[in-house]
Design an enzyme around this catalytic site. Structure first.
Site, PDB file in Angstrom:
ATOM      1  N   GLU A 102     -21.432  84.456  93.880  1.00 26.95           N
ATOM      2  CA  GLU A 102     -22.130  83.787  94.987  1.00 26.95           C
ATOM      3  C   GLU A 102     -22.161  82.308  94.636  1.00 26.95           C
ATOM      4  OE1 GLU A 102     -23.421  85.095  97.751  1.00 26.95           O
ATOM      5  OE2 GLU A 102     -23.517  87.237  97.327  1.00 26.95           O
ATOM      6  N   CYS A 106     -27.905  76.735  98.859  1.00 23.67           N
ATOM      7  CA  CYS A 106     -26.464  76.968  98.973  1.00 23.67           C
ATOM      8  C   CYS A 106     -26.071  76.940 100.439  1.00 23.67           C
ATOM      9  CB  CYS A 106     -26.090  78.298  98.335  1.00 23.67           C
ATOM     10  SG  CYS A 106     -27.100  79.654  98.905  1.00 23.67           S
TER      11      CYS A 106
HETATM   12  P1  NAD Z   1     -24.817  76.193  87.819  1.00 29.45           P
HETATM   13  O1  NAD Z   1     -23.446  76.682  88.127  1.00 29.45           O
HETATM   14  O2  NAD Z   1     -24.960  74.946  87.054  1.00 29.45           O
HETATM   15  O3  NAD Z   1     -25.617  77.327  86.998  1.00 29.45           O
HETATM   16  C1  NAD Z   1     -25.854  78.610  87.524  1.00 29.45           C
HETATM   17  C2  NAD Z   1     -26.078  79.606  86.398  1.00 29.45           C
HETATM   18  O4  NAD Z   1     -24.851  79.826  85.716  1.00 29.45           O
HETATM   19  C3  NAD Z   1     -27.054  79.131  85.317  1.00 29.45           C
HETATM   20  O5  NAD Z   1     -27.832  80.229  84.912  1.00 29.45           O
HETATM   21  C4  NAD Z   1     -26.139  78.662  84.199  1.00 29.45           C
HETATM   22  O6  NAD Z   1     -26.731  78.725  82.921  1.00 29.45           O
HETATM   23  C5  NAD Z   1     -25.011  79.663  84.312  1.00 29.45           C
HETATM   24  N1  NAD Z   1     -23.685  79.224  83.829  1.00 29.45           N
HETATM   25  C6  NAD Z   1     -23.104  78.027  84.000  1.00 29.45           C
HETATM   26  N2  NAD Z   1     -21.866  78.035  83.484  1.00 29.45           N
HETATM   27  C7  NAD Z   1     -21.648  79.289  82.991  1.00 29.45           C
HETATM   28  C8  NAD Z   1     -20.555  79.924  82.343  1.00 29.45           C
HETATM   29  N3  NAD Z   1     -19.429  79.284  82.095  1.00 29.45           N
HETATM   30  N4  NAD Z   1     -20.684  81.228  81.980  1.00 29.45           N
HETATM   31  C9  NAD Z   1     -21.835  81.899  82.220  1.00 29.45           C
HETATM   32  N5  NAD Z   1     -22.906  81.341  82.826  1.00 29.45           N
HETATM   33  C10 NAD Z   1     -22.810  80.049  83.216  1.00 29.45           C
HETATM   34  O7  NAD Z   1     -25.591  76.086  89.232  1.00 29.45           O
HETATM   35  P2  NAD Z   1     -27.023  75.449  89.568  1.00 29.45           P
HETATM   36  O8  NAD Z   1     -26.948  73.966  89.486  1.00 29.45           O
HETATM   37  O9  NAD Z   1     -28.109  76.163  88.841  1.00 29.45           O
HETATM   38  O10 NAD Z   1     -27.190  75.882  91.115  1.00 29.45           O
HETATM   39  C11 NAD Z   1     -26.643  75.190  92.196  1.00 29.45           C
HETATM   40  C12 NAD Z   1     -25.343  75.812  92.670  1.00 29.45           C
HETATM   41  O11 NAD Z   1     -25.520  77.207  92.936  1.00 29.45           O
HETATM   42  C13 NAD Z   1     -24.844  75.214  93.961  1.00 29.45           C
HETATM   43  O12 NAD Z   1     -23.445  75.056  93.903  1.00 29.45           O
HETATM   44  C14 NAD Z   1     -25.228  76.257  95.010  1.00 29.45           C
HETATM   45  O13 NAD Z   1     -24.458  76.214  96.197  1.00 29.45           O
HETATM   46  C15 NAD Z   1     -25.008  77.514  94.246  1.00 29.45           C
HETATM   47  N6  NAD Z   1     -25.766  78.632  94.799  1.00 29.45           N
HETATM   48  C16 NAD Z   1     -25.076  79.588  95.503  1.00 29.45           C
HETATM   49  C17 NAD Z   1     -25.769  80.640  96.090  1.00 29.45           C
HETATM   50  C18 NAD Z   1     -25.035  81.690  96.885  1.00 29.45           C
HETATM   51  O14 NAD Z   1     -25.629  82.716  97.155  1.00 29.45           O
HETATM   52  N7  NAD Z   1     -23.784  81.476  97.275  1.00 29.45           N
HETATM   53  C19 NAD Z   1     -27.158  80.736  95.949  1.00 29.45           C
HETATM   54  C20 NAD Z   1     -27.828  79.754  95.214  1.00 29.45           C
HETATM   55  C21 NAD Z   1     -27.114  78.707  94.648  1.00 29.45           C
END
Ligand code: NAD
Length: 509
Positions: free
Chosen positions: A263, A297
């Protein structure tokens, strides 16, 4: 509109402690993870980060719990989720406080996030009696063909900061009734709300007598997430976050033939047609674009307006933006809270600079607010930028309140602009023309996972499946039949005749 000055860090820290106390959670004091608040941009507590060995132990315990949980009748698994839903109801205000403190959401949106968690629990309790398979007509006499859905295994949930609790609950409530233990790695930006949610599940687990390891929380940064991603005992990795994260996680899970539910980022658009109810459209657009300070998002990032109404609509939009109250997310009346970090504010500043370099005109917003009062926080004015075309910056997701305005002349052009970005999460059209509305929802209309009519792009209900296409990752969570991602399907052929008839009339021996 005057800004509301937020409380000091000590006050926020006391409020966080009070909410955790009310829930009954104890802070895992230690090192490696800092709980902070975007309200002041300052640190609240130093916490213990989960070690590699603790993660290993958690996965092993979850695998052992799976052996018990998978044969626990699904309606009995539903009892755990029913109890969790009761606890969420009882602590709605405390949990909302923690969401506001860590994600910066205004009060009504934080309460709404907890409401979503309660709603998905209700949904999952019902689902626990409806994990239906199909009965299929067999081509052979004396045979019965059917499919059965079985629990899948350990589910690793990795979640983002902006819906720190709702996304977890969509995954967890459904996974638990499907018979899967959950190991949750929340965003490093939101450990306190995760701690509270984890504590409430532990309580529900104790009260209904479920295996303790059906739910565990791991605190830490992406390294903890990576351990879940690479462990073949984790049957499904459900990861919510940026497209960058999904690009890393997807291939790693695929390399071990694990299942992935992604997601990821959105770059959502609304088309405003000449026949639209402009009052309704304005309301929908301002909430979707400026709500949650542009950090959903599903936030509206692109507005595609018919040329004949563009000037009038944009003038009204700019006037509405000028009145948006920015500041303390706890204060009644505030509509725009802080950005999550200084890096997010810098990302917004750079995007606006690029937009101007690509021919855009900033019509309103973009400046910093409350700089003297809370110098370490990042309060910004939501921005509207008129663009001559869908240039490179418009095609990217900038996780901040920037709304790019584009114009169109005919509806095909609007759909082409709408679909002309790499992401495919949420979309909407404001129109009173039925042909346009249906065309937008049709196979050659919007290419997104969520397509709406006369409503904005954000604020989905839990009853539908949530997710999007293209760089949004293709996953579906929450309602409808999204539960199937958390189970494995077995096709069963039963021969109740005394003949061995081969399919396709094959003869052998
Ligand atoms: P992020 O990608 O920085 O982090 C999200 C999660 O992933 C965190 O828990 C982080 O520790 C983990 N993570 C990061 N890199 C990783 C890796 N290589 N392996 C494993 N885990 C990893 O995102 P953020 O800044 O917390 O959130 C914002 C983003 O999330 C925006 O792009 C938003 O659109 C998206 N988002 C999408 C949805 C959806 O349902 N499509 C919902 C909420 C947020």
């Amino acid at each position: 509109m005057t800004d509301t000055v937020p409380p000091g860090t000590d006050n926020v820290r006391e409020r966080a402690s009070a909410a955790l106390d009310a829930v009954g959670a104890t802070l895992p004091v230690g090192h490696g993870l800092t709980a902070r608040t975007p309200i002041t941009g300052e640190d609240l507590f130093e916490l213990h980060a989960t070690t590699e060995q603790e993660t290993e132990d958690a996965i092993a315990a979850a695998e052992a719990a799976f052996r018990v949980w998978r044969t626990t009748p699904a309606p009995a698994r539903g009892e755990l989720v029913r109890r969790l839903g009761d606890l969420l109801r009882a602590h709605q205000g405390d949990l909302a406080d923690l969401i506001t403190i860590e994600a910066g959401k205004i009060r009504s949106e934080a309460l709404g996030e907890v409401q979503e968690m309660i709603d998905i629990c209700d949904f999952a309790v019902g689902l626990s009696r409806q994990l239906y398979g199909r009965s299929i007509a067999s081509e052979r006499p004396g045979h019965r063909l059917a499919e059965t859905w079985h629990p899948l295994g350990v589910v690793g949930v990795i979640s983002a900061f902006n819906f720190p609790a709702a996304v977890w609950s969509w995954n967890t409530a459904v996974a638990l009734v499907c018979g899967d233990p959950v190991v949750w790695k929340p965003s490093e930006a939101t450990p306190l709300i995760s701690l509270a949610c984890g504590h409430l599940v532990d309580r529900a687990v104790r009260e209904v007598g479920a295996p303790p390891a059906v739910h565990q929380v791991l605190f830490g940064d992406r390294r903890v997430g990576e351990q879940l991603v690479d462990d073949s005992r984790v049957a499904l990795v459900s990861a919510t976050g940026s497209t960058r994260m999904g690009r890393e996680v997807g291939p790693r899970v695929a390399a071990r033939f694990g299942r992935c539910l992604l997601e990821l980022g959105g770059n959502n658009a609304s088309v405003v047609a000449p026949s639209a109810d402009l009052d309704l459209a304005l309301h929908g657009v301002v909430f979707a674009a400026a709500g949650t300070a542009g950090q959903r998002c599903t936030t509206l990032r692109r507005l595609i307006v018919h040329r004949s109404i563009a000037d009038e609509f944009v003038d009204r939009l700019v006037a509405a933006y000028r009145k948006l109250p920015v500041g303390d997310p706890f204060a009644e009346g505030t509509l725009v809270g802080p950005l999550v970090s200084a890096a997010a504010a810098e990302g917004m500043r750079q995007a606006l600079e690029k937009a101007v370099a690509e021919g855009g005109e900033v019509l309103v917003g973009g400046g910093a607010r409350l700089v003297d009062e809370v110098p370490n926080a990042s309060y910004v004015e939501p921005a509207v930028v008129r663009m001559p075309e869908q240039s490179a910056i418009v095609r990217q997701e900038t996780f901040a309140p920037i709304l790019y305005v584009l114009t169109y002349d005919d509806f095909d052009e609007a759909i082409a602009l709408h679909n002309g970005v790499p992401q495919g999460l949420s979309s909407s059209v404001f129109t009173r023309d039925q042909q346009e509305a249906e065309r937008f929802l049709a196979a050659d209309g919007s290419d997104c996972g969520i397509t709406n009519v006369n409503i904005g792009t954000s604020g989905a209900e839990i009853g539908g499946a949530f997710g999007g296409e293209k760089e949004t990752g293709g996953g579906r969570e929450s309602g409808s039949d999204a539960w199937r991602a958390y189970m494995r399907r077995a096709t069963n052929t039963v021969n109740y005749s005394s003949e061995l008839t081969l399919a396709q009339n094959v003869s052998f021996l």
